[in-house]
Scaffold this motif. Structure first.
Motif, PDB file in Angstrom:
ATOM      1  N   ARG A  30      99.936   5.901 135.943  1.00 13.31           N
ATOM      2  CA  ARG A  30     100.705   6.079 134.703  1.00 13.31           C
ATOM      3  C   ARG A  30      99.870   5.727 133.467  1.00 13.31           C
ATOM      4  N   VAL A  31      99.079   4.677 133.566  1.00 10.86           N
ATOM      5  CA  VAL A  31      98.204   4.303 132.454  1.00 10.86           C
ATOM      6  C   VAL A  31      97.166   5.397 132.217  1.00 10.86           C
ATOM      7  N   ALA A  32      96.571   5.907 133.289  1.00  8.05           N
ATOM      8  CA  ALA A  32      95.563   6.960 133.159  1.00  8.05           C
ATOM      9  C   ALA A  32      96.149   8.218 132.526  1.00  8.05           C
ATOM     10  N   VAL A  33      97.345   8.597 132.923  1.00  6.53           N
ATOM     11  CA  VAL A  33      97.999   9.778 132.350  1.00  6.53           C
ATOM     12  C   VAL A  33      98.275   9.560 130.867  1.00  6.53           C
ATOM     13  N   THR A  34      98.757   8.395 130.511  1.00  6.90           N
ATOM     14  CA  THR A  34      99.059   8.089 129.115  1.00  6.90           C
ATOM     15  C   THR A  34      97.803   8.128 128.260  1.00  6.90           C
ATOM     16  N   VAL A  35      96.735   7.510 128.721  1.00  6.19           N
ATOM     17  CA  VAL A  35      95.475   7.501 127.975  1.00  6.19           C
ATOM     18  C   VAL A  35      94.933   8.920 127.829  1.00  6.19           C
ATOM     19  N   SER A  36      95.070   9.721 128.869  1.00  8.33           N
ATOM     20  CA  SER A  36      94.620  11.111 128.813  1.00  8.33           C
ATOM     21  C   SER A  36      95.408  11.910 127.779  1.00  8.33           C
ATOM     22  N   LYS A  37      96.720  11.717 127.734  1.00  6.76           N
ATOM     23  CA  LYS A  37      97.548  12.408 126.732  1.00  6.76           C
ATOM     24  C   LYS A  37      97.153  11.981 125.332  1.00  6.76           C
ATOM     25  N   TRP A  38      96.917  10.696 125.132  1.00  6.72           N
ATOM     26  CA  TRP A  38      96.522  10.192 123.815  1.00  6.72           C
ATOM     27  C   TRP A  38      95.188  10.806 123.386  1.00  6.72           C
ATOM     28  N   ALA A  39      94.247  10.878 124.305  1.00  6.60           N
ATOM     29  CA  ALA A  39      92.933  11.450 123.990  1.00  6.60           C
ATOM     30  C   ALA A  39      93.058  12.929 123.617  1.00  6.60           C
ATOM     31  N   THR A  40      93.904  13.647 124.326  1.00  3.82           N
ATOM     32  CA  THR A  40      94.115  15.057 124.024  1.00  3.82           C
ATOM     33  C   THR A  40      94.739  15.235 122.650  1.00  3.82           C
ATOM     34  N   ARG A  41      95.733  14.418 122.331  1.00  7.28           N
ATOM     35  CA  ARG A  41      96.357  14.498 121.000  1.00  7.28           C
ATOM     36  C   ARG A  41      95.337  14.225 119.904  1.00  7.28           C
ATOM     37  N   ARG A  42      94.535  13.195 120.091  1.00  6.22           N
ATOM     38  CA  ARG A  42      93.538  12.852 119.079  1.00  6.22           C
ATOM     39  C   ARG A  42      92.546  13.988 118.893  1.00  6.22           C
ATOM     40  N   ARG A  43      92.047  14.521 119.998  1.00 11.31           N
ATOM     41  CA  ARG A  43      91.058  15.596 119.966  1.00 11.31           C
ATOM     42  C   ARG A  43      91.622  16.859 119.289  1.00 11.31           C
ATOM     43  N   THR A  44      92.854  17.231 119.631  1.00 11.91           N
ATOM     44  CA  THR A  44      93.429  18.445 119.049  1.00 11.91           C
ATOM     45  C   THR A  44      93.760  18.253 117.572  1.00 11.91           C
ATOM     46  N   ARG A  45      94.173  17.065 117.194  1.00 14.17           N
ATOM     47  CA  ARG A  45      94.460  16.817 115.775  1.00 14.17           C
ATOM     48  C   ARG A  45      93.177  16.810 114.952  1.00 14.17           C
ATOM     49  N   LEU A  46      92.096  16.300 115.515  1.00 14.10           N
ATOM     50  CA  LEU A  46      90.814  16.364 114.818  1.00 14.10           C
ATOM     51  C   LEU A  46      90.357  17.813 114.669  1.00 14.10           C
ATOM     52  N   ALA A  47      90.565  18.622 115.695  1.00 12.69           N
ATOM     53  CA  ALA A  47      90.194  20.036 115.626  1.00 12.69           C
ATOM     54  C   ALA A  47      91.056  20.775 114.614  1.00 12.69           C
ATOM     55  N   LEU A  48      92.315  20.408 114.508  1.00 17.35           N
ATOM     56  CA  LEU A  48      93.230  21.032 113.560  1.00 17.35           C
ATOM     57  C   LEU A  48      92.754  20.828 112.121  1.00 17.35           C
ATOM     58  N   ARG A  49      92.153  19.692 111.864  1.00 22.44           N
ATOM     59  CA  ARG A  49      91.629  19.423 110.521  1.00 22.44           C
ATOM     60  C   ARG A  49      90.532  20.390 110.105  1.00 22.44           C
TER      61      ARG A  49
END
Length: 77
Positions: A30-49
């Motif tokens: 569960r921790v690994a899945v959560t960290v993975s989701k957070w990393a994906t959100r961060r990466r996609t939001r940076l790309a959106l900029r």
């Protein structure tokens, strides 16, 4: 000590074949899945900029919508 895995989260669907897992294993996944989701959100939001106004229109966003989304913190969906 074992704990039955009752997965309602789609990211954990592959674990439904397991009937019993140690509680620490369930927690680790569960921790690994959560960290993975957070990393994906961060990466996609940076790309959106980096997108231009034209590219934003192509994906159905206005520059204001994109700005609001990119200012959100990674742990917020």
């Amino acid at each position: 000590m074992t704990r039955s895995l009752q997965s309602t989260h789609p990211h954990l669907a592959y674990l439904t074949a397991q009937t019993n897992m140690p509680a620490v294993s369930v927690l680790a996944v569960r921790v690994a899945v959560t960290v993975s989701k957070w990393a994906t959100r961060r990466r996609t939001r940076l790309a959106l900029r980096q997108l231009t106004a034209e590219q934003l229109r192509d994906v159905g966003l206005t520059p204001v919508d994109a700005s609001i989304e990119t200012r959100r913190v990674f742990w917020r969906a």
